[in-house]
Design a protein around this motif. Structure first.
Motif, PDB file in Angstrom:
ATOM      1  N   UNK A  20      41.293 -33.496  -2.150  1.00  0.00           N
ATOM      2  CA  UNK A  20      41.807 -34.736  -2.740  1.00  0.00           C
ATOM      3  C   UNK A  20      40.847 -35.334  -3.771  1.00  0.00           C
ATOM      4  N   UNK A  21      39.729 -34.644  -3.980  1.00  0.00           N
ATOM      5  CA  UNK A  21      38.720 -35.088  -4.950  1.00  0.00           C
ATOM      6  C   UNK A  21      38.181 -36.473  -4.602  1.00  0.00           C
ATOM      7  N   UNK A  22      37.773 -36.623  -3.370  1.00  0.00           N
ATOM      8  CA  UNK A  22      37.185 -37.877  -2.916  1.00  0.00           C
ATOM      9  C   UNK A  22      35.978 -38.234  -3.782  1.00  0.00           C
ATOM     10  N   UNK A  23      35.792 -39.526  -4.002  1.00  0.00           N
ATOM     11  CA  UNK A  23      34.666 -39.994  -4.814  1.00  0.00           C
ATOM     12  C   UNK A  23      33.403 -40.162  -3.984  1.00  0.00           C
ATOM     13  N   UNK A  24      33.559 -40.267  -2.663  1.00  0.00           N
ATOM     14  CA  UNK A  24      32.409 -40.419  -1.769  1.00  0.00           C
ATOM     15  C   UNK A  24      32.825 -40.021  -0.356  1.00  0.00           C
ATOM     16  N   UNK A  25      31.951 -39.318   0.356  1.00  0.00           N
ATOM     17  CA  UNK A  25      32.194 -38.952   1.749  1.00  0.00           C
ATOM     18  C   UNK A  25      31.254 -39.753   2.648  1.00  0.00           C
ATOM     19  N   UNK A  26      31.821 -40.411   3.645  1.00  0.00           N
ATOM     20  CA  UNK A  26      31.046 -41.105   4.675  1.00  0.00           C
ATOM     21  C   UNK A  26      31.305 -40.366   5.984  1.00  0.00           C
ATOM     22  N   UNK A  27      30.254 -39.816   6.574  1.00  0.00           N
ATOM     23  CA  UNK A  27      30.426 -38.941   7.726  1.00  0.00           C
ATOM     24  C   UNK A  27      29.573 -39.403   8.900  1.00  0.00           C
ATOM     25  N   UNK A  28      30.240 -39.646  10.035  1.00  0.00           N
ATOM     26  CA  UNK A  28      29.548 -39.769  11.316  1.00  0.00           C
ATOM     27  C   UNK A  28      29.862 -38.465  12.046  1.00  0.00           C
ATOM     28  N   UNK A  29      28.968 -37.514  12.039  1.00  0.00           N
ATOM     29  CA  UNK A  29      29.318 -36.146  12.425  1.00  0.00           C
ATOM     30  C   UNK A  29      29.525 -35.941  13.919  1.00  0.00           C
ATOM     31  N   UNK A  30      30.438 -35.040  14.244  1.00  0.00           N
ATOM     32  CA  UNK A  30      30.544 -34.513  15.602  1.00  0.00           C
ATOM     33  C   UNK A  30      29.262 -33.719  15.866  1.00  0.00           C
ATOM     34  N   UNK A  31      28.566 -33.972  16.962  1.00  0.00           N
ATOM     35  CA  UNK A  31      27.239 -33.365  17.170  1.00  0.00           C
ATOM     36  C   UNK A  31      27.187 -31.847  17.032  1.00  0.00           C
ATOM     37  N   UNK A  32      28.226 -31.146  17.470  1.00  0.00           N
ATOM     38  CA  UNK A  32      28.174 -29.681  17.436  1.00  0.00           C
ATOM     39  C   UNK A  32      28.663 -29.089  16.120  1.00  0.00           C
ATOM     40  N   UNK A  33      29.034 -29.938  15.172  1.00  0.00           N
ATOM     41  CA  UNK A  33      29.620 -29.449  13.925  1.00  0.00           C
ATOM     42  C   UNK A  33      28.568 -28.857  12.997  1.00  0.00           C
ATOM     43  N   UNK A  34      28.874 -27.699  12.436  1.00  0.00           N
ATOM     44  CA  UNK A  34      28.043 -27.105  11.392  1.00  0.00           C
ATOM     45  C   UNK A  34      28.718 -27.422  10.053  1.00  0.00           C
ATOM     46  N   UNK A  35      28.232 -28.469   9.425  1.00  0.00           N
ATOM     47  CA  UNK A  35      28.861 -28.958   8.203  1.00  0.00           C
ATOM     48  C   UNK A  35      28.185 -28.432   6.938  1.00  0.00           C
ATOM     49  N   UNK A  36      27.239 -27.521   7.100  1.00  0.00           N
ATOM     50  CA  UNK A  36      26.415 -27.092   5.960  1.00  0.00           C
ATOM     51  C   UNK A  36      27.243 -26.504   4.819  1.00  0.00           C
ATOM     52  N   UNK A  37      28.207 -25.652   5.145  1.00  0.00           N
ATOM     53  CA  UNK A  37      29.013 -25.015   4.103  1.00  0.00           C
ATOM     54  C   UNK A  37      29.889 -26.037   3.380  1.00  0.00           C
ATOM     55  N   UNK A  38      30.508 -26.920   4.145  1.00  0.00           N
ATOM     56  CA  UNK A  38      31.374 -27.945   3.558  1.00  0.00           C
ATOM     57  C   UNK A  38      30.573 -28.917   2.693  1.00  0.00           C
ATOM     58  N   UNK A  39      29.406 -29.318   3.178  1.00  0.00           N
ATOM     59  CA  UNK A  39      28.585 -30.251   2.411  1.00  0.00           C
ATOM     60  C   UNK A  39      28.007 -29.599   1.156  1.00  0.00           C
ATOM     61  N   UNK A  40      27.797 -28.290   1.216  1.00  0.00           N
ATOM     62  CA  UNK A  40      27.338 -27.571   0.017  1.00  0.00           C
ATOM     63  C   UNK A  40      28.411 -27.636  -1.073  1.00  0.00           C
ATOM     64  N   UNK A  41      29.672 -27.567  -0.655  1.00  0.00           N
ATOM     65  CA  UNK A  41      30.773 -27.695  -1.620  1.00  0.00           C
ATOM     66  C   UNK A  41      30.795 -29.096  -2.227  1.00  0.00           C
ATOM     67  N   UNK A  42      30.569 -30.089  -1.386  1.00  0.00           N
ATOM     68  CA  UNK A  42      30.542 -31.469  -1.879  1.00  0.00           C
ATOM     69  C   UNK A  42      29.400 -31.662  -2.874  1.00  0.00           C
ATOM     70  N   UNK A  43      28.270 -31.079  -2.552  1.00  0.00           N
ATOM     71  CA  UNK A  43      27.114 -31.187  -3.447  1.00  0.00           C
ATOM     72  C   UNK A  43      27.401 -30.519  -4.791  1.00  0.00           C
ATOM     73  N   UNK A  44      28.047 -29.348  -4.744  1.00  0.00           N
ATOM     74  CA  UNK A  44      28.397 -28.632  -5.977  1.00  0.00           C
ATOM     75  C   UNK A  44      29.372 -29.443  -6.816  1.00  0.00           C
ATOM     76  N   UNK A  45      30.280 -30.159  -6.142  1.00  0.00           N
ATOM     77  CA  UNK A  45      31.260 -30.992  -6.839  1.00  0.00           C
ATOM     78  C   UNK A  45      30.691 -32.362  -7.222  1.00  0.00           C
ATOM     79  N   UNK A  46      29.423 -32.577  -6.893  1.00  0.00           N
ATOM     80  CA  UNK A  46      28.723 -33.841  -7.185  1.00  0.00           C
ATOM     81  C   UNK A  46      29.395 -35.040  -6.517  1.00  0.00           C
ATOM     82  N   UNK A  47      29.847 -34.818  -5.295  1.00  0.00           N
ATOM     83  CA  UNK A  47      30.418 -35.895  -4.493  1.00  0.00           C
ATOM     84  C   UNK A  47      29.322 -36.432  -3.580  1.00  0.00           C
TER      85      UNK A  47
END
Length: 386
Positions: free
Chosen positions: A112-139
Motif C-alpha cells: 500500500x506504499x505506507x509512508x511510515x511503519x510503527x511496529x510493536x513486534x511479536x517477540x518470535x517474529x523474524x522481521x529482518x527480511x520485511x524491514x529490509x524491504x522497507x529500508x530499500x523503499x525508504x519507508x
C-alpha cells in the motif's frame, strides 16, 4: 481547488432543488401529480471528493502484536486519534501473537506504499527480511516499546528507560529489605527472578538494570537464589506469559522451597506477577503468614488493585499514553520530512547498528503513593480505583 469543487456541487444541489420545487408547483396547479424527476446524487459527489482527499494523505501503518493486552489496544487508539487529527491516514492491524501473520500484515502495508511503519513486534517474529524491504523503499520504521534483537533495520525506537526501570525495581528491594544493613546482624533473603521475553531487547535491559543493583547482594549472601536461575537466559519467559510464569514458579517452589519459603519474587511485569501470585496461592502461601515481596511493571489497573490488597508490593508505572503521543509525534515528523526528536543515542545497539531512541520516564508505584502518581495525575479516576 477543493473549495471550488465543493462550491460547484452545492450550487448544483440548489439548482436541482429549485427546479424540483417549480415542477411540483406546476403539477399542483394542474391538479395532478407529476412523475418524480431523477436528481443528481450530490452526496456521492461529495463522498468522491472526500475519498480523493483521503487517498492523497500519507498512510501511517500500525502493527500491534495482539489485543490480549489492553495496552496495545489503548496505544493504537491513541496514535490513531493523534495522527488522524494531524492529517494522516491510519491503518491498524493486530497480529494476535502470530509472527507469520504480522509479517503478512507488514507486507500488505508495503504494497500500500505506507509512508511510515510503527511496529510493536511479536517477540518470535523474524522481521529482518520485511524491514529490509522497507529500508530499500525508504519507508521509515519506528519500533514501539519492544525492540527485537534482529531488528537492525529500524530507524527509531520509542519506549521507556528500561535500564532505569530495572534499577528502580532493584532499589525498591534493597530499601524494603534493608539490604544495606550489617551483613553479620541482618538476615539473608531468598529471591527468584521472572523476566520478559527472551527476544525483547528492552526486557533484557530491565534485567540488566536489576542485576546492576542486586548483584552485590547476591555476591555477599544477603540475597540467596536457591534455584540458581539468575541470568536473563535462565529467567526469560516467552511472550511474558502469565501461565508460564505460574508453572515456572510452581516448579521452583517444589524443587527448592519445600524446607523454606520464598521471600522475594522479582518479576518484571504485572502479568508475570499475577502468574506468581497464583502459584504461591496454589502452594498455600497466605498474606497473613509468609507472603513474599512481589515486584511488577506497567501499573495496570488490576495490578494497582493487587497493590492495594497487599498481594503485589510495587509496580513500575510506564505511562503508555505519553509513549503513544511521543510515537505519533515521531511518526508525523518522519512523514513530514523532519528529523524526529530523540534523547538517547547510545544504549540501544543491535549488531553494529545504534538505534536512535526517545525514552519516556518511569515511576515506582506502591501502596503509599499510587493515588498521587496515578489518580492525581489523571491516569486513572477515583471510580476506577474503588
Amino acid at each position: 481547488m477543493r473549495t471550488k469543487i465543493i462550491s460547484c456541487i452545492l450550487c448544483l444541489a440548489l439548482f436541482v432543488g429549485l427546479a424540483g420545487c417549480r415542477a411540483q408547483d406546476s403539477s399542483d396547479e394542474k391538479g395532478a401529480a407529476a412523475p418524480p424527476k431523477k436528481t443528481s446524487d450530490t452526496s456521492s459527489l461529495v463522498d468522491d471528493v472526500a475519498s480523493e482527499n483521503e487517498q492523497d494523505k500519507p498512510l501511517a501503518a500500525l502493527s500491534m502484536p495482539s489485543q490480549s493486552d489492553e495496552k496495545w489496544i489503548d496505544a493504537a487508539a491513541a496514535m490513531n486519534t493523534s495522527l488522524t487529527d494531524a492529517g494522516f491516514k491510519v491503518q491498524i492491524e493486530f497480529a494476535e501473537d502470530d509472527a507469520q501473520k504480522q509479517i503478512q500484515q507488514l507486507e500488505g502495508f508495503l504494497e500500500q506504499k505506507a509512508a511510515c511503519l510503527i511496529i510493536a513486534p511479536v517477540p518470535s517474529a523474524d522481521l529482518s527480511e520485511t524491514l529490509a524491504k522497507a529500508k530499500k523503499a525508504k519507508i521509515p520504521v519506528i519500533s514501539y516499546e519492544r525492540l527485537l534483537l534482529g531488528m537492525d533495520a529500524v530507524d527509531y525506537y520509542v519506549g521507556f528507560d528500561n535500564l532505569e526501570a530495572g534499577r528502580q525495581i532493584g532499589e525498591y528491594i534493597v530499601q524494603e529489605k534493608n539490604l544495606d544493613g550489617s551483613v553479620k546482624k541482618a538476615p539473608s533473603y531468598t529471591i527468584e527472578f521472572f523476566t520478559g521475553d527472551p527476544q525483547d531487547l528492552s526486557a533484557k535491559m530491565v534485567h540488566q538494570g536489576i542485576l546492576e543493583i542486586l548483584q552485590p547482594y547476591l555476591d555477599n549472601g544477603r540475597l540467596v537464589c536457591r534455584s540458581g536461575r539468575v541470568t536473563f537466559e535462565d529467567t526469560a519467559i516467552l511472550y511474558e506469559s502469565q501461565e508460564t510464569a505460574q508453572r515456572n514458579c510452581e516448579a521452583l517452589l517444589d524443587a527448592n522451597y519445600l524446607d523454606g519459603h520464598l521471600d522475594i519474587a522479582c518479576t518484571t511485569s504485572d502479568a508475570l506477577a499475577r502468574g506468581v501470585r497464583t502459584a504461591l496461592e496454589n502452594r498455600e502461601y497466605t498474606l497473613e503468614k509468609d507472603w513474599p515481596l512481589i515486584t511488577g511493571q506497567d501499573a495496570q489497573l488490576d495490578a494497582v488493585e493487587e497493590i492495594k490488597a497487599g498481594y503485589q508490593s510495587m509496580s513500575v508505572f510506564r505511562n503508555t499514553r505519553t509513549l503513544a503521543a511521543k510515537c505519533a509525534e515521531m511518526a508525523a515528523d518522519c512523514m513530514n520530512g523532519k528529523k524526529p526528536l530523540t534523547n538517547d543515542q547510545k544504549e540501544y545497539k543491535i549488531k553494529k547498528t545504534t538505534i536512535p531512541a526517545y525514552l519516556c520516564n518511569i515511576h515506582v508505584v506502591d501502596k503509599e503513593n499510587y493515588k498521587e502518581v496515578l489518580v492525581d495525575s489523571g491516569h486513572y479516576t477515583k471510580s476506577q480505583l474503588k
